[in-house]
Scaffold this motif. Structure first.
Motif, mmCIF file in Angstrom:
data_model
loop_
_atom_site.group_PDB
_atom_site.id
_atom_site.type_symbol
_atom_site.label_atom_id
_atom_site.label_comp_id
_atom_site.label_asym_id
_atom_site.label_seq_id
_atom_site.Cartn_x
_atom_site.Cartn_y
_atom_site.Cartn_z
ATOM 1 N N SER A 10 41.616 45.722 39.866
ATOM 2 C CA SER A 10 40.911 45.189 38.682
ATOM 3 C C SER A 10 39.429 45.574 38.716
ATOM 4 C CB SER A 10 41.073 43.671 38.592
ATOM 5 O OG SER A 10 40.421 43.054 39.665
ATOM 6 N N MET A 11 38.872 45.592 39.929
ATOM 7 C CA MET A 11 37.468 45.998 40.069
ATOM 8 C C MET A 11 37.265 47.450 39.656
ATOM 9 S SD MET A 11 36.386 44.085 43.536
ATOM 10 C CE MET A 11 35.072 45.209 43.965
ATOM 11 N N GLN A 12 38.183 48.304 40.054
ATOM 12 C CA GLN A 12 38.072 49.726 39.726
ATOM 13 C C GLN A 12 38.303 49.963 38.239
ATOM 14 O OE1 GLN A 12 37.053 52.101 41.863
ATOM 15 N NE2 GLN A 12 36.802 50.409 43.302
ATOM 16 N N LEU A 13 39.313 49.272 37.695
ATOM 17 C CA LEU A 13 39.654 49.493 36.279
ATOM 18 C C LEU A 13 38.592 48.924 35.327
ATOM 19 C CD1 LEU A 13 43.511 48.833 36.378
ATOM 20 C CD2 LEU A 13 42.377 51.002 35.929
ATOM 21 N N ALA A 22 39.359 48.919 31.468
ATOM 22 C CA ALA A 22 40.834 48.873 31.377
ATOM 23 C C ALA A 22 41.430 47.799 32.272
ATOM 24 C CB ALA A 22 41.406 50.231 31.734
ATOM 25 N N GLU A 23 40.652 46.729 32.563
ATOM 26 C CA GLU A 23 41.150 45.731 33.513
ATOM 27 C C GLU A 23 42.390 44.984 33.021
ATOM 28 O OE1 GLU A 23 38.217 45.598 31.975
ATOM 29 O OE2 GLU A 23 37.362 43.607 31.906
ATOM 30 N N LEU A 29 49.922 48.225 35.737
ATOM 31 C CA LEU A 29 49.893 49.149 36.878
ATOM 32 C C LEU A 29 50.530 48.513 38.113
ATOM 33 C CD1 LEU A 29 48.614 51.772 38.232
ATOM 34 C CD2 LEU A 29 46.731 50.275 38.847
ATOM 35 N N LEU A 30 50.135 47.261 38.366
ATOM 36 C CA LEU A 30 50.626 46.594 39.574
ATOM 37 C C LEU A 30 52.128 46.331 39.514
ATOM 38 C CD1 LEU A 30 47.734 44.084 40.308
ATOM 39 C CD2 LEU A 30 48.260 46.198 41.491
ATOM 40 N N HIS A 85 44.388 35.849 36.708
ATOM 41 C CA HIS A 85 44.183 34.654 35.892
ATOM 42 C C HIS A 85 42.781 34.092 36.139
ATOM 43 C CE1 HIS A 85 45.097 30.944 33.785
ATOM 44 N NE2 HIS A 85 44.673 30.276 34.859
ATOM 45 N N ASN A 86 42.377 34.106 37.393
ATOM 46 C CA ASN A 86 41.065 33.551 37.748
ATOM 47 C C ASN A 86 39.913 34.510 37.508
ATOM 48 O OD1 ASN A 86 41.726 30.867 38.764
ATOM 49 N ND2 ASN A 86 42.909 31.978 40.282
ATOM 50 N N THR A 87 40.158 35.787 37.445
ATOM 51 C CA THR A 87 39.062 36.739 37.227
ATOM 52 C C THR A 87 38.919 37.136 35.762
ATOM 53 O OG1 THR A 87 40.569 38.517 37.858
ATOM 54 C CG2 THR A 87 39.033 37.736 39.560
ATOM 55 N N ILE A 88 40.019 37.555 35.152
ATOM 56 C CA ILE A 88 39.894 37.988 33.748
ATOM 57 C C ILE A 88 40.640 37.070 32.782
ATOM 58 C CG2 ILE A 88 39.368 40.420 34.223
ATOM 59 C CD1 ILE A 88 42.321 41.053 33.821
#
Lengths: 239, 389
Positions: B202-205, B210-211, B217-218, B302-305
């Protein structure tokens, strides 16, 4: 001349050196020798469980000895009972699989042989790990005897048994030898028991086997054999 | 002193195992320390070492617990192998006559002394290329041995209904012991992996904006590879090792031999139920692993985005097509066969003592994981080449 059941000629393995040996029908034959000389290994060669380099192992008709075609029973040093089955199931299993016996009949035979080796009826439902070492030894003998073998190989059968059980054990072996004409080969360090019940004794020393009765062996040419037997006699005399 | 230095430099060049130099009496013989060997089961290994030692090497066995027969061979080997020097006569005097040893020992000693010099010289070459060549050769021969072992087990038939019942019962018990009891580890490991993968991807995307595609992807990666691979590792490490240990102890305690003598095939009785259990277990454990990894990823995302459960389910329905979903079902049993066969082969090869059990467990686990990754690579290459993606 008694008929020979097994004849071994010039057997060479990693621990045996041109070993010659013969087993007579119906006799109780003891094998003794210092630790690490390959007594148990010799038994395993007889049972096709260990390899040998050269030599001949012949049966009574002069053909190659193959344990799988004979009625042979074995009690291993570490019993060989399956721990995930009860003692009763351990005795029943070969009867059902090998002799196609119905399970109720196999159970009754199993109970009979457990009684014969001096185990109480409730042991039938015990698991091997719930039993003492001596009980396991006797249960292993019951497994072996249930198939009614003609030749019985016993590897250290009396280790861990008390005196009273030992007396019964000796009597049982003598009975089996007399009544059923069973040939019994016993690897042991229990010299005093062997002196009581064995018809002949073999001493395994330096890869060779010296066979005879006790008086014959005490006059053996090999000084190491004489010394070895002497040490046993001295130990017994100390008691 | 000069001699010592010269010999020490020779030591590092020629043979790393030769650890010292016998210089106490002005000798130019090198010393090979034999340690950690005991009993006759190590006999062949000691002989292998002796065959590779060059002339002029003295074998010191003071710290090895070995039996008399091997001592006699070593004494005689030393007496004949070491170079001329003051202690040569002493060694010869100390060596017992080989006549007191067996014919077999005499033959071996003769073979050792007649080994060609160029063979010894070749054996001393230690290069990385040679090491790799040995490794690859060993890999092929090992694979061949295991592959040959498979039809041997499958071809055998249970002779009796009772035996078939026991095999069936044992298979169910093994499914429970090897699979159901491994579920908590699989859940935790996969969930942790899901968390890690979600955090990192998610950090990279996010840099591309594109997060929100991260979960797609996962889910794809979990279904395609990671679920099965994690299950492989857990089952090989946990259940494979326990299988080898259990069978190994049965072999040492003569339970295996007892069955054989009673006319009951231990390969059918002990190995087959466990191999079948691995084949049955693998797909189910893989699905559990995928579910746990997806859950881990969901918790992070859920907690990040702030994605919802419905968003995840929607992604699964989009990405995990029937063909991807079912690919786990046909691919995972292949790895079950691989782990089962390798562990069964290693368990069967155990002889004599507990040290063998430890070695077999190590080999079994390492080779199982290694073989599964290698097989996965081949399956992927073939699938992509044939256009199945």
């Amino acid at each position: 001349m008694a008929q020979e059941s097994i004849v071994v000629r010039d057997l060479v393995s990693k621990v045996h050196d041109r070993l010659n040996w013969d087993l007579r029908k119906g006799e109780i034959h003891g094998i003794i020798g210092p630790s690490g000389e390959g007594k148990s290994y010799f038994l395993k060669i007889m049972l096709g469980l260990a390899p040998y380099t050269s030599g001949k192992i012949l049966d009574e008709e002069g053909g190659h000895w193959d344990y799988s075609t004979k009625r042979v029973g074995v009690q291993f040093q570490s019993n060989g009972l399956l721990n995930n089955m009860t003692i009763g199931e351990n005795v029943m299993m070969p009867l059902i699989i090998k002799l196609n016996m119905p399970s109720d009949h196999a159970a009754s035979i199993a109970r009979h042989y457990l009684k014969l080796v001096g185990l109480q009826d409730q042991v039938f439902d015990y698991f091997p790990l719930e039993c003492s070492g001596g009980m396991q030894k006797r249960a292993a003998l019951a497994v072996t005897l249930a198939l009614e073998p003609h030749t019985l190989f016993l590897d250290e059968p009396t280790a861990g048994l008390d005196c009273l059980v030992l007396e019964n054990y000796d009597q049982l072996l003598l009975d089996l030898s007399k009544t059923r004409k069973m040939t019994i080969v016993m690897v042991t360090h229990d010299f005093s028991r062997l002196a009581k019940i064995a018809d002949r004794v073999s001493v395994l020393m330096c890869g060779k086997m010296y066979t005879g009765t006790f008086p014959q062996l005490q006059k053996c040419d090999n000084i190491m054999v004489r010394e070895f037997l002497g040490s046993y006699v001295r130990t017994i005399a100390t008691f | 002193m000069k001699d010592t230095k010269k010999n020490n430099s020779k030591k590092t060049q020629s043979n790393q195992d030769i650890v010292g130099v016998a210089n106490s009496k002005g000798s130019n013989n090198q010393v090979y320390e034999l340690t950690g060997f005991y009993a006759i089961d190590q006999f062949s290994k000691i002989l292998d070492i002796l065959k590779k030692l060059p002339y002029g090497v003295y074998v010191n066995y003071e710290h090895a617990s070995i039996d008399t027969g091997i001592r006699i061979i070593l004494d005689n080997f030393n007496a004949k192998n070491i170079k001329q020097g003051p202690e040569r006569q002493e060694v010869i005097n100390n060596a017992q006559s080989v006549e007191s040893s067996s014919t077999y020992a005499k033959g071996l000693l003769e073979e050792l002394m007649n080994r060609p010099a160029e063979v010894i010289a070749r054996e001393q070459e230690t290069s990385f290329i040679k090491y790799m060549w040995h490794f690859i050769r060993h890999l092929f021969s090992y694979t061949w041995e295991v592959v040959r072992f498979l039809p041997k087990i499958l071809r055998k038939r249970a002779q009796h209904e009772f035996q078939r019942e026991i095999v069936m019962e044992d298979t169910i018990n093994n499914c429970y012991n090897m699979g159901v009891q491994a579920i908590p580890i699989v859940l935790f490991l996969s969930c942790s992996w899901g968390v890690i993968a979600a955090l990192q991807s998610s950090m990279q995307l996010r840099t591309f904006g594109a997060e929100y595609y991260c979960i797609d992807l996962l889910v794809f990666v979990f279904f395609k590879e990671m679920g099965i691979l994690l299950s492989n590792i857990v089952l090989a490490a946990r259940s494979g090792s326990s299988m080898i240990a259990k069978i190994g102890i049965m072999r040492i305690s003569d339970e295996w031999n007892a069955l054989q003598v009673l006319g009951i095939d231990p390969e059918i009785f002990l190995l087959r139920p466990r191999i079948i259990a691995f084949i049955i277990l693998m797909p189910f454990i893989s699905y559990i692993s995928i579910a746990a990894a997806t859950l881990g990823a969901y918790i992070v995302l859920h907690n990040t985005i702030g994605i919802s459960v419905w968003f995840v389910l929607d992604a699964i329905s989009r990405v995990a097509t029937w063909s991807l979903f079912l690919s786990v079902f046909w691919k995972a049993p292949i790895f079950g066969v691989i782990i089962g066969m390798i562990c069964a082969y290693e368990a069967k090869s155990i002889t004599l003592n507990s040290e063998n059990v430890v070695q077999a467990i190590t080999r079994g686990v390492v080779y199982s994981v290694f073989a599964c990754v290698l097989a996965d690579m081949f399956i992927n290459v073939i699938a992509v080449t044939l256009g199945f993606g």
